[in-house]
Design an enzyme around this catalytic site. Structure first.
Site, PDB file in Angstrom:
ATOM      1  N   LYS A 182       6.245  -5.919  -2.676  1.00 15.51           N
ATOM      2  CA  LYS A 182       6.114  -5.283  -3.992  1.00 15.51           C
ATOM      3  C   LYS A 182       5.789  -3.808  -3.816  1.00 15.51           C
ATOM      4  O   LYS A 182       4.726  -3.448  -3.328  1.00 15.51           O
ATOM      5  CB  LYS A 182       5.009  -5.925  -4.824  1.00 15.51           C
ATOM      6  N   GLU A 256      -5.007  -2.155   4.725  1.00 13.43           N
ATOM      7  CA  GLU A 256      -5.177  -0.731   5.061  1.00 13.43           C
ATOM      8  C   GLU A 256      -5.696  -0.056   3.816  1.00 13.43           C
ATOM      9  O   GLU A 256      -4.959   0.121   2.847  1.00 13.43           O
ATOM     10  CB  GLU A 256      -3.836  -0.107   5.474  1.00 13.43           C
ATOM     11  N   CYS A 290      -4.613   8.247   2.806  1.00 13.06           N
ATOM     12  CA  CYS A 290      -5.868   7.502   2.966  1.00 13.06           C
ATOM     13  C   CYS A 290      -6.694   8.066   4.125  1.00 13.06           C
ATOM     14  O   CYS A 290      -7.912   8.009   4.105  1.00 13.06           O
ATOM     15  CB  CYS A 290      -5.598   6.023   3.158  1.00 13.06           C
ATOM     16  N   GLU A 387     -13.435   8.793  -2.333  1.00 12.16           N
ATOM     17  CA  GLU A 387     -12.088   9.216  -1.983  1.00 12.16           C
ATOM     18  C   GLU A 387     -11.426   9.831  -3.211  1.00 12.16           C
ATOM     19  O   GLU A 387     -11.311   9.199  -4.249  1.00 12.16           O
ATOM     20  CB  GLU A 387     -11.296   7.995  -1.502  1.00 12.16           C
TER      21      GLU A 387
END
Lengths: 482, 282, 315
Positions: A182, A256, A290, A387
Site C-alpha cells: 500500500k 522503519e 526519517c 520529529e
C-alpha cells in the site's frame, strides 16, 4: 556587480502519461477501484489524477491473489528464475528512469535533481542487488534452505515513494514472498507506474499487488489474517499501533520509524564539507527524511564559525519548482505536513528559540516552507525532541565529546547520527558510543542497497538492505510456521 | 542422640550484586516434589523489578565496553564456579523437581557446558553478524552487531537451571545487562546461581535475578520503558504473550520467544546492527 | 599591514597559521563540486555566461614552437574574438612566455587592444627549477617588455618537503619586483600538490605572501583545473576575504576546453566565493581551445542552429 541568475531549466513533463483515474493493481491487472480521491501536485495544488481508496474487500482480494501466487507459482519457482524477474524489473526501471523521476517530482514535490540522481537510480539498484540474492539464500546466514514467510503486507511512506517501494518489494520477492503493498495516500502514482513495470517484466500475476488508499486501507492490510509478515515505514506512532495490532498473532514485522538524529560537529571538522553535510542532512528532500540530521550539535569553539558559514550556504539554497533542474528544495508534500511543520516551528518561537531563514520567495500556490534554522535550542525544547519532518534545523552546542554523546543519545529514537571530525580515533569512539543504527562520519544521508538501514529503540524493528535486511524476509528451515 | 540442626539458607533476590529481600516483604513457599516445605522464596514485586532495571542500566555501558575477550573470560570463570558447586545444584534440583540425582546431575553438567558454549561466543559475534558492505561510492561501510542495552527474560519452568542459563547467557555475553525472572516453581537453584555470580568477576548489576509470579511480573517487564528487549521463552499462555507484546509496543521493545536451545540467534536477537559510513580519500 | 597582520614573517607564525586551517575532506569536496556541475544553465543565463566567460579568458599559448606569427594572430583574436560580431567582448588577457611579451604588447596596441593586458609566465615556468636571481630577472624582463600581469610558479619541491618559508619568501620577492602596478598571479600547480589540504594551504600561503590571484596550474601537468580544486581555491579566497576584507582572484588553467566546463566554473564561483567574483578582475580562465567553443555556442544561441568550426577563426 554581475549577477548570475539561472534561467528556469524545466525538465519536460511530456515524458509522463498520467491517467485521469486509477484502480488497484491486483492479480496482474488493474481493477476499477472505488471511492476515488484526488492525488495532487504539492507544488501547485493541481490535480494529477484520482486514485482509489482501497477497502477491506480490496485488501482481501489482493491478499488472496498474493496467496494463490505464492502457493501456485512463486514458491515453486527456483531462486535463479525469481532473480531473473528482479533483474528484468531493475533494467526496466533504468530504461524508464526519467519517466519515474518526473512523475515522482510531480507527485511528491521533491526536486527533479534528487528524484533523478538519488531516488530512481537507487530504486533500480535495490532490485539489481536483491536479484543476485534470490539464488544464494543458503548463504544469507539463516542456514541451508531458508524459507520465505509467505505473503508480505507492506506499507510505505510518502517521502521516497518509489525508493521505499523498492526497499520493500525487492528483498521480499528475492526471498520468495509475494506482496501486497500500500503506497502512501498522497503519493501513489509511481507505485502504479511500477505496476506497469511488473507487467512489462511479465511477473506472474499476484506476485506483486498494489492497493492504494489511506490509513484505513493500511489497517485492513495489517489486520488481514492472510498476511504472514508486515513491513512498514512511517511514523513511530503508527508503528506502535501496528506492533499492538499484531501482538495476538504470529505475524512478523519490520518497522522503519522516526528519528531525531544528532549531527555532531567537533572542533577539528573539515568545515566546508561539514557545512555541506549539515545542509544535505536536513534540507535533502525538504527534510522529509526519517534519518535527517535535524539536531545539529556544535562544539562551542567552532559554533560561531560553522553557523555563519552555514547561513551563507543556506542562503544559496534554491527553493522552487521541483521540475526545475536547479531546484535544491522543493515543495512540502502535503498541506497536512506543512501545518505540522508550521506548528512545531511556532513552538520553537514560543519557547524562545531564535528562528532564521534566508530571504527567499516561494511560489504562491502549493505547499512551501523556507529552509529554517533555530538557534538557542536546548534539549528541553520541543523542536529538539520531536520529529519535524521538514526543512527545519535545531542547533545546540556542547563543550566536551562526552557531552555531545549524552545529548545525542538523549532521545527515544535511535535511527541515525552524524560525526564530523578529522581525527580517526575520535570518530571511532563516537561511532561506538552513539546509539543509532546508521552512523555517518564525515558524510550524511548516504544510502545503498548493500548497506543495512534501521534503528535502535523507538526508531523501529529490524534492518532493511544488505544481508541483514534480507533475513527479515526469511525464516530458517527448521522453524515452524511461527 | 543429639543430631546437629542444619543451618538453612534464606533465599533472597539478586539485584545490583546484593541479595535484598523483596521490598514488599512477600514470600512464597517452595515445596518439594513430595509436597514438603523446602524454603520460602521471595515474591518479587514490580518495585523490585524497577530497582533491578536501575541496577542493570547503570551497569550496562561499562559491561558493554569491556573487551569481548574479557567478557568471555568472565563468563568462563562463572562456568568454573558452577562446576565447583555442581553437587549443591544436583541436590537442590533433585529435591525441588523430584528427579533422581543422576538426572539432576545430567542437567547440571549440561547447564555448565551450555554456559561455556555461550561464553565462547563473546568475541565471535562480530564476525558472525557483522559485515563490510560494498557500497557504490568512495565510502568504507561496515556493520557491527552491538548489545541493545537492558534485556529482561522470563525463564522457562522446566529444567530450572538449564532454563536460567538459556535465558541469561545469550543476553549478557554480547554486553547487555539482564533482569531474569526465574522459574516460579523451582526458583532455588536460581538463587544458588546468583551466589555463583556474586562470587565471580561479573560486575554488579550485569545480571539481576528475581523470583516470584510470572503472571504478576511479566506485564511489568513488558511495559517498563527502560527495558529494551524481552525474552519470553518461559511464557506459554497465548493471552499472556499477546498482553506482553501489546504492552511492549509502547517503547517498541524487541520481544522474542525461542524454541531452539544453544542457538546464536538467541544472542543476536538482543543485539542491534550498527552501520557506519566513512569517506575514503586522501 | 604587512602580510595582512595574519603572520609576522617568521616560519613559526606561517606554519601555525597554515596548520590552523580546517582540513578538506576529499570525497565531500568532490561531491559538492559534482553537485554544482549538475546546474543547468539555459537560454538567457547561458548567453550571459558565455560573454562573461569570454571576457575572463586568458588566451594562452605556451609552446616551444611559439613564433611571432602565432602570437600576433592570438593578439588579434584576443581583441575581437569574432570578427563578424562586434558585440563579442575582448578576452581578459593574453598569456605568453616572456620573450613573446613585447611582440604581443605591440600587436595588441596596433589592433586596438590596448585594454587587453599581456600576462607573462615567469620564474622559470613551468617547473620553477632555477635560482632566485634567475627568477627575478625573468620577471623584470617580462615587465620591461610590457607585461601587465605576471604568472609565477611556486617551488613545489620546497612546498612538499615542508620548506614553506622558502616558498613564501620567493613569492614575497616577486611581489616586490612587481610593485603595485603589475598584477601577480601565483601558480600553485595543484596537480603536483596532489591533496586538497595542500591546495588550501598553498592558496593561503600565496595570498599571505601578496598574490593578487591564485592560479591552479601551468597547463603542463595533469590533472589541472578540476572543479573540486577550483572549489577549494574559491573557498580559500572567500575565507581570506572574511579575514582581511581583501578579494583575491582565482584563475583555473588547463583542462577547460568547452563551454560546459567554463560555465561549470562560473557556477562554482557564483555559489562558492559569490557573485562579487564574477568579474575578469577576480576570475580568469587560462585556456586556448575554449574560446572557439564559446564562440560556437554563442553563434548557436544567436542563430538558433548549431555552428561549425568552419565559421570561427583558428589561430
Amino acid at each position: 556587480m554581475t549577477t548570475f541568475d539561472y534561467a528556469p531549466a524545466l525538465e519536460s513533463r511530456t515524458i509522463v502519461t498520467i491517467d485521469p483515474q486509477y484502480g488497484h493493481f491486483i492479480n496482474g491487472s488493474f481493477t476499477k477501484g472505488s471511492n476515488h480521491f484526488a492525488s495532487i501536485n504539492p507544488s501547485d495544488e493541481t490535480v494529477l489524477s484520482h486514485v482509489a481508496l482501497g477497502s477491506a474487500q480490496d485488501i482481501d482480494t489482493a491478499v488472496d491473489a498474493a496467496r494463490v501466487a505464492y502457493e501456485s507459482v512463486w514458491s515453486k519457482l527456483s531462486g535463479k528464475e525469481r532473480g531473473k524477474y528482479l533483474y528484468r524489473i531493475a533494467r526496466i526501471l533504468q530504461e524508464r528512469a526519467r519517466e519515474f523521476a518526473v512523475l515522482e517530482s510531480l507527485d511528491n514535490g521533491k526536486p527533479i535533481r534528487e528524484s533523478r540522481d538519488v531516488d530512481v537510480p537507487l530504486a533500480a539498484a535495490h532490485f539489481f542487488y536483491h536479484a543476485g540474492w534470490a539464488d544464494k539464500l543458503d548463504y544469507a546466514g539463516m542456514g541451508n534452505s531458508p524459507r520465505p514467510h509467505g505473503v508480505a503486507g507492506q506499507i510505505i511512506p510518502w517521502n521516497f515513494p518509489i525508493l521505499m517501494l523498492s526497499w520493500k518489494i525487492a528483498p521480499a520477492l528475492a526471498a520468495g514472498n509475494t506482496v501486497v503493498l500500500k503506497p502512501a495516500e498522497t503519493t501513489s502514482l509511481t507505485a502504479l507506474l511500477f505496476a506497469q513495470v511488473c507487467q512489462q517484466a511479465e511477473l506472474p500475476a499476484g506476485v506483486v499487488n498494489i492497493v492504494t488508499g489511506d490509513g484505513s486501507t493500511g489497517a485492513a492490510l495489517v489486520d488481514h489474517p492472510g498476511i504472514d509478515k508486515i513491513a512498514f515505514t512511517g511514523s513511530t506512532e503508527v508503528g506502535k499501533a501496528i506492533a499492538r495490532a499484531i501482538a495476538p498473532t504470529k505475524k512478523k514485522a519490520t518497522l522503519e520509524l522516526g528519528g531525531k538524529a544528532a549531527n555532531i560537529v567537533f572542533e577539528d571538522a573539515p568545515i566546508d564539507e561539514t557545512v555541506e553535510g549539515i545542509v544535505n542532512g536536513i534540507f535533502f528532500n525538504q527534510g522529509h527524511v526519517c534519518c535527517a540530521g535535524s539536531r545539529l550539535l556544535l562544539q562551542e569553539d567552532v559554533a560561531d564559525e560553522v553557523l555563519s558559514k552555514l547561513k551563507v550556504r543556506v542562503a544559496k539554497i534554491r527553493v522552487g519548482n521541483p521540475l526545475d533542474k536547479n531546484t535544491d528544495l522543493g515543495a512540502i508534500n502535503s498541506s497536512e505536513q506543512l501545518l505540522k511543520i508550521r506548528e512545531l516551528s511556532k513552538s520553537g518561537d514560543d519557547e524562545g528559540a531564535e528562528r532564521w531563514s534566508p530571504p527567499c520567495t516561494v511560489p504562491e500556490k502549493g505547499f512551501w516552507f523556507p529552509p529554517t534554522i533555530f538557534t538557542g535550542i536546548t534539549q528541553a525544547h520541543r523542536i529538539a525532541r520531536e520529529e519535524i519532518f521538514g526543512p527545519v534545523l535545531s542547533v545546540l552546542t556542547f563543550r566536551t565529546p562526552q557531552e555531545a554523546i549524552e545529548k545525542a543519545n538523549n532521545t527515544p529514537y535511535g535511527l541515525s547520527a552524524g560525526i564530523w571530525s578529522e581525527k580517526g580515533s575520535r570518530i571511532l569512539w563516537a561511532a561506538q558510543q552513539l546509539k543509532a543504527g546508521v552512523i555517518w562520519a564525515n558524510t550524511f544521508n548516504k544510502f545503498d542497497p548493500a548497506s543495512p538501514f534501521g534503528g535502535y529503540k523507538e526508531s523501529g524493528w529490524g534492518r532493511e538492505g544488505g544481508r541483514h535486511g534480507l533475513t527479515a524476509y526469511l525464516k530458517d528451515a527448521e522453524s515452524n510456521n511461527e | 542422640m543429639n543430631e546437629r540442626l542444619k543451618v538453612k539458607k534464606t533465599y533472597k533476590l539478586f539485584i545490583g550484586g546484593a541479595f535484598p529481600r523483596s521490598e514488599s516483604g512477600r514470600t512464597y513457599e517452595v515445596k518439594g516434589s513430595d509436597g514438603g516445605f523446602i524454603a520460602n522464596a521471595c515474591m518479587a514485586s514490580r518495585k523490585d523489578l524497577k530497582d533491578a532495571v536501575v541496577a542493570a542500566r547503570s551497569a550496562q555501558s561499562t559491561w558493554a565496553s569491556a573487551t569481548a575477550y574479557n567478557r568471555g573470560q568472565i563468563l568462563y570463570r562463572i562456568a568454573e564456579m558452577l562446576e565447583g558447586r555442581s553437587e549443591q545444584f544436583v541436590k537442590e534440583i533433585s529435591a525441588s523437581e523430584g528427579i533422581s540425582e543422576l538426572k539432576a546431575e545430567r542437567e547440571v553438567l549440561a547447564a555448565i557446558d551450555r554456559w561455556v558454549w555461550y561464553a565462547g561466543w563473546s568475541d565471535k559475534l562480530a564476525v558472525l553478524a557483522g559485515s563490510t558492505n560494498p557500497v557504490s561510492g568512495p565510502y568504507y561501510n561496515f556493520t557491527i552487531p552491538e548489545a541493545m542495552g537492558v534485556v529482561g527474560a522470563i525463564a522457562t519452568e522446566k529444567n530450572s537451571l538449564l532454563g536460567l542459563v538459556d535465558a541469561i547467557a545469550p543476553i549478557i555475553v554480547s554486553g547487555n545487562t539482564c533482569i531474569v525472572l526465574a522459574s516460579g516453581t523451582a526458583p532455588l537453584s536460581a538463587m544458588t546461581f546468583a551466589e555463583v555470580l556474586a562470587t565471580s568477576d561479573l560486575p554488579h548489576g550485569v545480571c539481576n535475578i528475581l523470583t516470584g509470579s510470572k503472571e504478576e511480573l511479566a506485564p511489568w517487564f513488558a511495559s517498563h520503558m527502560d527495558i529494551n528487549g524481552l525474552d519470553i521463552s518461559g511464557v506459554d499462555e497465548p493471552s499472556l504473550v499477546s498482553d506482553i507484546k501489546t504492552a511492549g509496543a509502547q517503547n517498541l521493545k524487541r520481544i522474542h520467544s525461542f524454541s531452539k536451545v544453544q542457538d546464536p540467534k538467541r544472542i543476536l536477537a538482543f543485539m542491534e546492527a550498527k552501520t557506519i559510513w566513512h569517506p575514503i580519500g586522501v | 599591514m604587512k602580510y595582512y597582520g595574519l603572520v609576522d614573517g617568521t616560519e613559526a607564525s606561517l606554519k601555525n597559521f597554515l596548520k590552523s586551517l580546517p582540513g578538506v575532506d576529499q570525497v565531500g569536496a568532490e561531491a559538492r563540486a559534482a553537485m554544482l556541475g549538475t546546474r543547468s544553465i539555459k537560454t538567457s543565463s547561458k548567453k550571459k555566461a558565455i560573454d562573461l566567460a569570454i571576457s575572463m579568458v586568458d588566451l594562452t599559448t605556451l609552446e616551444g614552437a611559439d613564433t611571432a606569427g602565432k602570437v600576433t594572430a592570438l593578439a588579434s583574436k584576443a581583441v575581437r574574438p569574432d570578427p563578424t560580431d562586434p558585440t563579442v567582448p575582448s578576452v581578459g588577457a593574453i598569456c605568453v612566455y616572456n620573450d613573446m611579451v613585447s611582440i604581443a604588447r605591440k600587436h595588441l596596441d596596433l589592433v586596438g587592444g590596448s585594454h587587453v593586458p599581456v600576462a607573462a609566465v615567469c620564474t622559470a615556468f613551468p617547473s620553477g627549477r632555477a635560482t632566485m636571481p634567475v627568477k627575478i630577472q625573468d620577471t623584470i624582463d617580462a615587465m620591461d617588455a610590457g607585461a601587465g600581469e605576471i604568472d609565477m610558479v611556486i617551488d613545489r619541491g620546497a612546498f612538499l618537503s615542508g620548506h614553506l618559508m622558502d616558498v613564501f619568501e620567493e613569492i614575497v620577492k616577486i611581489r616586490e619586483v612587481c610593485g603595485e602596478k603589475v598584477h601577480l598571479k601565483v601558480i600553485l600547480e595543484t596537480g603536483e600538490l596532489v591533496t586538497y589540504d595542500n591546495v588550501r594551504k598553498a592558496s593561503f600561503l600565496a595570498m599571505l605572501a601578496g598574490a593578487d590571484f591564485i592560479k591552479t596550474s601551468t597547463g603542463k601537468v595533469a590533472p589541472a583545473a578540476t572543479p573540486p580544486v577550483v572549489l577549494v581555491m574559491l573557498e580559500a579566497v572567500r575565507d581570506f576575504y572574511e579575514l582581511t576584507n581583501k578579494r583575491i582572484g582565482v584563475k583555473p588553467a588547463g583542462g577547460i576546453r568547452n563551454t560546459k566546463d567554463a560555465i561549470k566554473q562560473l557556477v562554482l564561483v557564483n555559489e562558492t566565493a559569490g557573485p562579487e567574483w564574477l568579474t575578469p578582475s577576480l576570475f580568469r580562465i587560462g585556456a586556448s581551445a575554449l574560446l572557439n567553443d564559446l564562440l560556437m555556442q554563442r553563434m548557436k544561441i544567436r542563430d538558433g542552429y548549431y555552428a561549425s568550426p568552419t565559421y570561427v577563426t583558428i589561430d
